[in-house]
Motif scaffolding. Structure first.
Motif, PDB file in Angstrom:
ATOM      1  N   LEU A 122     -20.984 -15.069  15.702  1.00 22.89           N
ATOM      2  CA  LEU A 122     -19.935 -14.130  16.104  1.00 22.89           C
ATOM      3  C   LEU A 122     -20.272 -12.701  15.666  1.00 22.89           C
ATOM      4  O   LEU A 122     -20.859 -12.495  14.599  1.00 22.89           O
ATOM      5  N   PRO A 123     -19.922 -11.709  16.476  1.00 29.39           N
ATOM      6  CA  PRO A 123     -20.104 -10.320  16.042  1.00 29.39           C
ATOM      7  C   PRO A 123     -19.250 -10.021  14.819  1.00 29.39           C
ATOM      8  O   PRO A 123     -18.278 -10.722  14.535  1.00 29.39           O
ATOM      9  N   ARG A 124     -19.615  -8.979  14.126  1.00 27.26           N
ATOM     10  CA  ARG A 124     -18.826  -8.574  12.963  1.00 27.26           C
ATOM     11  C   ARG A 124     -17.433  -8.141  13.411  1.00 27.26           C
ATOM     12  O   ARG A 124     -17.282  -7.406  14.383  1.00 27.26           O
ATOM     13  N   GLY A 125     -16.425  -8.622  12.697  1.00 26.85           N
ATOM     14  CA  GLY A 125     -15.069  -8.222  13.004  1.00 26.85           C
ATOM     15  C   GLY A 125     -14.841  -6.758  12.687  1.00 26.85           C
ATOM     16  O   GLY A 125     -15.581  -6.151  11.902  1.00 26.85           O
ATOM     17  N   CYS A 126     -13.785  -6.199  13.265  1.00 25.32           N
ATOM     18  CA  CYS A 126     -13.524  -4.760  13.102  1.00 25.32           C
ATOM     19  C   CYS A 126     -12.153  -4.447  12.513  1.00 25.32           C
ATOM     20  O   CYS A 126     -11.808  -3.277  12.342  1.00 25.32           O
ATOM     21  N   VAL A 127     -11.355  -5.455  12.228  1.00 29.19           N
ATOM     22  CA  VAL A 127     -10.028  -5.214  11.675  1.00 29.19           C
ATOM     23  C   VAL A 127     -10.131  -5.208  10.154  1.00 29.19           C
ATOM     24  O   VAL A 127     -10.521  -6.212   9.544  1.00 29.19           O
ATOM     25  N   SER A 128      -9.799  -4.094   9.555  1.00 30.64           N
ATOM     26  CA  SER A 128      -9.959  -3.945   8.113  1.00 30.64           C
ATOM     27  C   SER A 128      -8.793  -4.581   7.349  1.00 30.64           C
ATOM     28  O   SER A 128      -7.638  -4.494   7.769  1.00 30.64           O
ATOM     29  N   LEU A 129      -9.108  -5.189   6.231  1.00 32.63           N
ATOM     30  CA  LEU A 129      -8.104  -5.738   5.327  1.00 32.63           C
ATOM     31  C   LEU A 129      -7.891  -4.838   4.111  1.00 32.63           C
ATOM     32  O   LEU A 129      -7.247  -5.241   3.147  1.00 32.63           O
ATOM     33  N   GLU A 130      -8.415  -3.619   4.180  1.00 32.61           N
ATOM     34  CA  GLU A 130      -8.400  -2.746   3.020  1.00 32.61           C
ATOM     35  C   GLU A 130      -6.983  -2.394   2.561  1.00 32.61           C
ATOM     36  O   GLU A 130      -6.730  -2.276   1.364  1.00 32.61           O
ATOM     37  N   VAL A 131      -6.044  -2.231   3.498  1.00 36.49           N
ATOM     38  CA  VAL A 131      -4.687  -1.871   3.090  1.00 36.49           C
ATOM     39  C   VAL A 131      -4.082  -2.956   2.202  1.00 36.49           C
ATOM     40  O   VAL A 131      -3.364  -2.658   1.231  1.00 36.49           O
ATOM     41  N   HIS A 132      -4.381  -4.216   2.497  1.00 36.92           N
ATOM     42  CA  HIS A 132      -3.877  -5.320   1.672  1.00 36.92           C
ATOM     43  C   HIS A 132      -4.662  -5.417   0.367  1.00 36.92           C
ATOM     44  O   HIS A 132      -4.093  -5.685  -0.692  1.00 36.92           O
ATOM     45  N   ALA A 133      -5.966  -5.176   0.445  1.00 36.61           N
ATOM     46  CA  ALA A 133      -6.788  -5.189  -0.762  1.00 36.61           C
ATOM     47  C   ALA A 133      -6.332  -4.116  -1.740  1.00 36.61           C
ATOM     48  O   ALA A 133      -6.280  -4.337  -2.955  1.00 36.61           O
ATOM     49  N   ALA A 134      -5.981  -2.938  -1.207  1.00 33.55           N
ATOM     50  CA  ALA A 134      -5.557  -1.831  -2.064  1.00 33.55           C
ATOM     51  C   ALA A 134      -4.280  -2.167  -2.819  1.00 33.55           C
ATOM     52  O   ALA A 134      -4.112  -1.775  -3.986  1.00 33.55           O
ATOM     53  N   LYS A 135      -3.367  -2.883  -2.162  1.00 35.00           N
ATOM     54  CA  LYS A 135      -2.121  -3.283  -2.829  1.00 35.00           C
ATOM     55  C   LYS A 135      -2.423  -4.190  -4.033  1.00 35.00           C
ATOM     56  O   LYS A 135      -1.887  -3.997  -5.128  1.00 35.00           O
ATOM     57  N   LEU A 136      -3.266  -5.196  -3.810  1.00 33.84           N
ATOM     58  CA  LEU A 136      -3.617  -6.099  -4.906  1.00 33.84           C
ATOM     59  C   LEU A 136      -4.381  -5.355  -5.999  1.00 33.84           C
ATOM     60  O   LEU A 136      -4.146  -5.555  -7.197  1.00 33.84           O
ATOM     61  N   ARG A 137      -5.272  -4.492  -5.566  1.00 30.82           N
ATOM     62  CA  ARG A 137      -6.078  -3.730  -6.518  1.00 30.82           C
ATOM     63  C   ARG A 137      -5.180  -2.876  -7.411  1.00 30.82           C
ATOM     64  O   ARG A 137      -5.356  -2.814  -8.631  1.00 30.82           O
ATOM     65  N   GLY A 138      -4.192  -2.249  -6.803  1.00 30.90           N
ATOM     66  CA  GLY A 138      -3.281  -1.409  -7.564  1.00 30.90           C
ATOM     67  C   GLY A 138      -2.429  -2.205  -8.532  1.00 30.90           C
ATOM     68  O   GLY A 138      -2.199  -1.781  -9.666  1.00 30.90           O
ATOM     69  N   PHE A 139      -1.955  -3.366  -8.072  1.00 32.48           N
ATOM     70  CA  PHE A 139      -1.086  -4.178  -8.924  1.00 32.48           C
ATOM     71  C   PHE A 139      -1.825  -4.624 -10.182  1.00 32.48           C
ATOM     72  O   PHE A 139      -1.256  -4.621 -11.280  1.00 32.48           O
ATOM     73  N   PHE A 140      -3.075  -5.036 -10.018  1.00 37.95           N
ATOM     74  CA  PHE A 140      -3.839  -5.541 -11.160  1.00 37.95           C
ATOM     75  C   PHE A 140      -4.686  -4.458 -11.823  1.00 37.95           C
ATOM     76  O   PHE A 140      -5.607  -4.763 -12.588  1.00 37.95           O
ATOM     77  N   GLY A 141      -4.384  -3.201 -11.524  1.00 33.22           N
ATOM     78  CA  GLY A 141      -5.066  -2.102 -12.190  1.00 33.22           C
ATOM     79  C   GLY A 141      -6.559  -2.048 -11.915  1.00 33.22           C
ATOM     80  O   GLY A 141      -7.334  -1.597 -12.775  1.00 33.22           O
ATOM     81  N   GLY A 142      -6.961  -2.483 -10.741  1.00 32.43           N
ATOM     82  CA  GLY A 142      -8.379  -2.442 -10.390  1.00 32.43           C
ATOM     83  C   GLY A 142      -9.199  -3.520 -11.050  1.00 32.43           C
ATOM     84  O   GLY A 142     -10.439  -3.514 -10.952  1.00 32.43           O
ATOM     85  N   GLY A 143      -8.538  -4.452 -11.711  1.00 32.33           N
ATOM     86  CA  GLY A 143      -9.258  -5.506 -12.415  1.00 32.33           C
ATOM     87  C   GLY A 143      -8.965  -6.890 -11.879  1.00 32.33           C
ATOM     88  O   GLY A 143      -8.944  -7.119 -10.673  1.00 32.33           O
ATOM     89  N   TRP A 144      -8.677  -7.807 -12.804  1.00 30.88           N
ATOM     90  CA  TRP A 144      -8.533  -9.214 -12.467  1.00 30.88           C
ATOM     91  C   TRP A 144      -7.335  -9.796 -13.210  1.00 30.88           C
ATOM     92  O   TRP A 144      -6.980  -9.306 -14.285  1.00 30.88           O
TER      93      TRP A 144
END
Length: 323
Positions: A122-144
């Motif tokens: 399959l070709p590489r997809g083009c729909v970004s998940l970054e907006v959702h990733a940013a929410k999680l990243r912010g909640f956990f302070g950029g960590g784990w």
């Protein structure tokens, strides 16, 4: 590490709803709170659900949200920070080039790993998940999260499974790891971590249960939306594929059972299949799937020793993890 391992499999939006129903039934029937699992292994939709649990979201709010009902005040606060996961854009193609010819070739010589062939061709997809990733990243302070959460993805160039959050995996933040685990080939954009591109971990295995092999756990609970329960029969187009994934799950479970670790799997029953449909990204099916999974899991727990095992652990009073 000793205690309970919780494995949450792939399955898209419909799979997330299935997780919500089963997890709520588990807590209601046993008193065991899935947020206290000693390790959570998440793949695709399961990685997202696992991150929500590690953030402190309770099973009542998980179910209420996907069922379209009111969530608690605490749940509202958490959802505002984590994101509401509304409907995503449909797949878009900017090119017809294969995403990874090398991975496609690997899939041809390993036909039991159909996901490799799919991800490579399959070709590489083009729909970004970054907006959702940013929410999680912010909640956990950029960590784990403080407690173990392992998010499974597939490295696009060579087909190697990567288990983010595992001590031997490349270091990244929870947002990038969950996005990589959820990056359905041909739909969502691959996610770069450490200079390598990653896609949905379900292309390797819908549950990746085998990553817990060798871990000293008392019990492993698996929620597998893409599989099918024993004896379930519905004349659906995807039944054969589901049965093959059931065999893969059974093979992974045998490895843990051989080392003495009990495994209990919750898989869609016939009634569940009736409402799940073929489109795993269909938001309109969230409510019926979640409620059906909830009822099916409660019936399963009425006759399962898993109920007694988890009830005993709940009585022991495992503390809730901090995000």
């Amino acid at each position: 590490m000793a205690g309970v391992g919780l494995v949450l499999g792939a399955g898209g939006v419909v799979g997330h709803a299935f997780h919500a129903g089963v997890l709520r039934a588990l807590e209601e029937a046993t008193g065991w709170d899935p947020r206290t699992a000693d390790v959570i292994v998440g793949t695709s939709a399961g990685a997202y659900a696992g991150a929500q649990l590690r953030a402190g979201l309770c099973t009542a709010d998980l179910l209420a949200r996907v069922a379209g009902e009111a969530v608690s005040v605490d749940g509202l606060v958490l959802y505002e920070q984590l994101g509401w996961a509304e409907a995503l854009d449909g797949p878009r193609l900017h090119s017809l080039r294969m995403a990874s010819p090398r991975l496609a070739l690997r899939g041809l010589v390993r036909p039991w790993r159909l996901g490799y062939l799919t991800a490579g061709v399959l070709p590489r997809g083009c729909v970004s998940l970054e907006v959702h990733a940013a929410k999680l990243r912010g909640f956990f302070g950029g960590g784990w999260p403080e407690r173990p959460l392992w998010a499974c993805a597939l490295r696009l160039d060579d087909g190697r499974r990567v288990v983010f959050g595992h001590p031997r995996a490349a270091v990244t933040d929870i947002g990038s790891a969950v996005a990589a685990s959820c990056a359905i080939p041909g739909w969502f954009s691959p996610v770069e971590v450490g200079g390598r591109w990653h896609v949905d971990g379900g292309t390797h295995s819908p549950t990746n249960l085998d990553v817990l092999a060798g871990e000293p756990l008392d019990l492993v609970v698996v929620v597998a939306p893409m599989s099918v329960a024993r004896g379930a029969w519905r004349p659906t187009v995807d039944l054969l594929a589901r049965k093959s994934l059931r065999l893969l799950l059974a093979d992974e479970a045998r490895g843990l059972r051989r080392q003495g670790t009990p495994v209990v799997a919750f898989q869609p029953t016939g009634p569940d299949l009736d409402v799940m449909g073929l489109n795993v990204m269909n938001h309109r099916r969230r409510r019926p799937v979640a409620l059906s999974a909830y009822e099916s899991a409660l019936r399963r727990l009425e006759r399962s020793e898993c109920r007694e095992r988890l009830a005993a652990l709940a009585v022991a009073g495992a503390p809730l993890p901090r995000p």
